[in-house]
Design a protein around this motif. Structure first.
Motif, PDB file in Angstrom:
ATOM      1  N   GLU A 190       0.955  -1.423  -0.144  1.00 58.00           N
ATOM      2  CA  GLU A 190       0.170   0.073   0.163  1.00 58.00           C
ATOM      3  C   GLU A 190       0.748   1.247  -0.017  1.00 58.00           C
ATOM      4  OE1 GLU A 190      -2.756  -0.042   3.288  1.00 58.00           O
ATOM      5  OE2 GLU A 190      -3.690  -2.158   2.412  1.00 58.00           O
ATOM      6  N   CYS A 191       2.068   1.078   0.497  1.00 58.81           N
ATOM      7  CA  CYS A 191       3.064   2.309   0.457  1.00 58.81           C
ATOM      8  C   CYS A 191       4.424   1.988  -0.088  1.00 58.81           C
ATOM      9  CB  CYS A 191       3.416   2.585   1.844  1.00 58.81           C
ATOM     10  SG  CYS A 191       2.073   2.656   3.021  1.00 58.81           S
ATOM     11  N   PRO A 192       4.274   1.582  -1.574  1.00 56.43           N
ATOM     12  CA  PRO A 192       5.267   1.121  -2.025  1.00 56.43           C
ATOM     13  C   PRO A 192       6.679   2.145  -2.328  1.00 56.43           C
ATOM     14  CG  PRO A 192       3.641   1.438  -3.770  1.00 56.43           C
ATOM     15  CD  PRO A 192       3.134   1.744  -2.418  1.00 56.43           C
ATOM     16  N   GLU A 193       6.534   3.345  -2.421  1.00 55.25           N
ATOM     17  CA  GLU A 193       7.431   4.252  -2.617  1.00 55.25           C
ATOM     18  C   GLU A 193       8.287   4.653  -1.244  1.00 55.25           C
ATOM     19  OE1 GLU A 193       8.740   5.582  -5.534  1.00 55.25           O
ATOM     20  OE2 GLU A 193       7.047   4.226  -6.495  1.00 55.25           O
ATOM     21  N   THR A 194       7.508   4.768  -0.191  1.00 55.36           N
ATOM     22  CA  THR A 194       7.977   4.829   1.239  1.00 55.36           C
ATOM     23  C   THR A 194       8.672   3.679   1.927  1.00 55.36           C
ATOM     24  OG1 THR A 194       5.578   5.168   2.199  1.00 55.36           O
ATOM     25  CG2 THR A 194       6.711   7.211   1.353  1.00 55.36           C
ATOM     26  N   THR A 195       8.488   2.629   1.473  1.00 53.81           N
ATOM     27  CA  THR A 195       8.750   1.418   2.090  1.00 53.81           C
ATOM     28  C   THR A 195       9.608   0.614   1.144  1.00 53.81           C
ATOM     29  OG1 THR A 195       6.774   0.244   1.249  1.00 53.81           O
ATOM     30  CG2 THR A 195       6.748   1.184   3.552  1.00 53.81           C
ATOM     31  N   GLN A 196      10.177   1.284   0.052  1.00 53.04           N
ATOM     32  CA  GLN A 196      10.976   0.397  -0.876  1.00 53.04           C
ATOM     33  C   GLN A 196      12.364   0.021  -0.159  1.00 53.04           C
ATOM     34  OE1 GLN A 196      12.153   2.664  -4.224  1.00 53.04           O
ATOM     35  NE2 GLN A 196      12.130   4.658  -3.040  1.00 53.04           N
ATOM     36  N   HIS A 197      12.708   0.639   0.975  1.00 51.70           N
ATOM     37  CA  HIS A 197      13.894   0.286   1.563  1.00 51.70           C
ATOM     38  C   HIS A 197      13.955  -0.978   2.572  1.00 51.70           C
ATOM     39  CE1 HIS A 197      11.810   2.626   4.450  1.00 51.70           C
ATOM     40  NE2 HIS A 197      12.465   2.080   5.516  1.00 51.70           N
ATOM     41  N   ILE A 198      12.728  -1.469   2.568  1.00 48.61           N
ATOM     42  CA  ILE A 198      12.353  -2.858   3.328  1.00 48.61           C
ATOM     43  C   ILE A 198      12.700  -3.819   2.571  1.00 48.61           C
ATOM     44  CG2 ILE A 198      10.652  -3.882   4.670  1.00 48.61           C
ATOM     45  CD1 ILE A 198      11.415  -1.312   6.115  1.00 48.61           C
ATOM     46  N   ARG A 199      13.507  -4.857   2.983  1.00 49.33           N
ATOM     47  CA  ARG A 199      13.854  -6.041   2.389  1.00 49.33           C
ATOM     48  C   ARG A 199      13.088  -7.447   2.944  1.00 49.33           C
ATOM     49  NH1 ARG A 199      13.998  -3.554  -1.305  1.00 49.33           N
ATOM     50  NH2 ARG A 199      15.957  -2.218  -1.760  1.00 49.33           N
ATOM     51  N   TYR A 200      12.832  -7.268   4.140  1.00 49.07           N
ATOM     52  CA  TYR A 200      12.180  -8.527   5.008  1.00 49.07           C
ATOM     53  C   TYR A 200      10.895  -7.922   5.658  1.00 49.07           C
ATOM     54  CZ  TYR A 200      17.029  -9.746   4.382  1.00 49.07           C
ATOM     55  OH  TYR A 200      18.409  -9.949   3.957  1.00 49.07           O
ATOM     56  N   THR A 201      10.049  -8.792   5.493  1.00 54.55           N
ATOM     57  CA  THR A 201       8.667  -8.675   6.329  1.00 54.55           C
ATOM     58  C   THR A 201       8.644  -9.788   7.016  1.00 54.55           C
ATOM     59  OG1 THR A 201       7.529  -9.707   4.630  1.00 54.55           O
ATOM     60  CG2 THR A 201       7.661  -7.324   4.493  1.00 54.55           C
ATOM     61  N   PRO A 202       8.104  -9.584   8.526  1.00 51.40           N
ATOM     62  CA  PRO A 202       7.949  -8.178   9.090  1.00 51.40           C
ATOM     63  C   PRO A 202       9.264  -7.587   9.305  1.00 51.40           C
ATOM     64  CG  PRO A 202       7.292  -9.984  10.602  1.00 51.40           C
ATOM     65  CD  PRO A 202       7.688 -10.715   9.427  1.00 51.40           C
ATOM     66  N   THR A 203       9.521  -6.369   9.645  1.00 48.75           N
ATOM     67  CA  THR A 203      10.301  -5.501  10.033  1.00 48.75           C
ATOM     68  C   THR A 203       9.745  -4.748  10.879  1.00 48.75           C
ATOM     69  OG1 THR A 203      11.916  -5.852   7.858  1.00 48.75           O
ATOM     70  CG2 THR A 203      11.974  -3.756   9.507  1.00 48.75           C
ATOM     71  N   PHE A 204      10.353  -4.639  11.997  1.00 51.40           N
ATOM     72  CA  PHE A 204       9.705  -3.504  13.111  1.00 51.40           C
ATOM     73  C   PHE A 204      11.135  -2.501  13.487  1.00 51.40           C
ATOM     74  CE2 PHE A 204       7.861  -7.346  13.969  1.00 51.40           C
ATOM     75  CZ  PHE A 204       6.548  -7.248  14.142  1.00 51.40           C
ATOM     76  N   GLN A 205      10.794  -1.321  13.198  1.00 50.96           N
ATOM     77  CA  GLN A 205      11.745  -0.222  13.467  1.00 50.96           C
ATOM     78  C   GLN A 205      11.329   0.628  14.667  1.00 50.96           C
ATOM     79  OE1 GLN A 205      12.196   2.167   9.838  1.00 50.96           O
ATOM     80  NE2 GLN A 205      13.565   0.495   9.025  1.00 50.96           N
ATOM     81  N   PHE A 206      12.140   1.057  15.460  1.00 52.22           N
ATOM     82  CA  PHE A 206      11.896   1.527  16.649  1.00 52.22           C
ATOM     83  C   PHE A 206      12.550   3.108  16.788  1.00 52.22           C
ATOM     84  CE2 PHE A 206      11.848  -2.684  17.511  1.00 52.22           C
ATOM     85  CZ  PHE A 206      10.695  -3.091  18.297  1.00 52.22           C
ATOM     86  N   TYR A 207      11.910   4.318  17.051  1.00 51.76           N
ATOM     87  CA  TYR A 207      12.169   5.373  17.050  1.00 51.76           C
ATOM     88  C   TYR A 207      12.043   6.192  18.533  1.00 51.76           C
ATOM     89  CZ  TYR A 207      11.978   5.478  11.965  1.00 51.76           C
ATOM     90  OH  TYR A 207      12.179   5.191  10.685  1.00 51.76           O
ATOM     91  N   ARG A 208      13.088   7.047  18.718  1.00 51.35           N
ATOM     92  CA  ARG A 208      12.937   7.528  20.095  1.00 51.35           C
ATOM     93  C   ARG A 208      13.441   9.030  19.620  1.00 51.35           C
ATOM     94  NH1 ARG A 208      12.531   6.575  25.282  1.00 51.35           N
ATOM     95  NH2 ARG A 208      12.804   4.306  24.951  1.00 51.35           N
TER      96      ARG A 208
END
Length: 122
Positions: A80-98
């Motif tokens: 659903e978000c192909p342009e903004t998630t093109q850097h994701i190589r594996y699913t699922p991937t979880f990224q944590f932000y602080r």
């Protein structure tokens, strides 16, 4: 199974105000901008509707959003978000932000692993 996982996400969104779902690249760009300008810690779950493991962990991700109210939870479907998630190589991937910065990343599922990582970043 994909329908069940998505229904779980929709059901949980009714209850958890800290759970968001990106339905398009523009939507995800706005959510990401908010995360990067916020001091609230966040976790992004990158998944896909066709991914069996993603469908299995999504209901747990939604449930965990109720256990960690100080975290912002975001689900982004890579299709659903192909342009903004093109850097994701594996699913699922979880990224944590602080404080707007990516501080951690986790690949794969496992509810206990995810819980521990959420606890660490909450």
């Amino acid at each position: 199974m994909e329908d069940q996982a998505m229904k779980g996400l929709e059901d949980m969104k009714k209850h958890a105000s800290n759970l968001k779902s990106a339905s398009s690249d523009d939507d995800f760009t706005n959510i990401l901008a908010h995360i990067k300008s916020s001091s609230t810690p966040a976790v992004i779950n990158y998944g896909a509707s066709w991914c069996r493991v993603c469908s299995q962990i999504l209901p747990a991700f939604c449930r965990l959003s109720n256990n960690f109210p100080k975290l912002t939870f975001v689900y982004a479907d890579i299709d659903e978000c192909p342009e903004t998630t093109q850097h994701i190589r594996y699913t699922p991937t979880f990224q944590f932000y602080r404080h707007g910065e990516k501080v951690d990343e986790m690949y794969g599922a496992g509810e206990e692993r995810l819980h521990d990582r959420l606890w660490l970043h909450s």
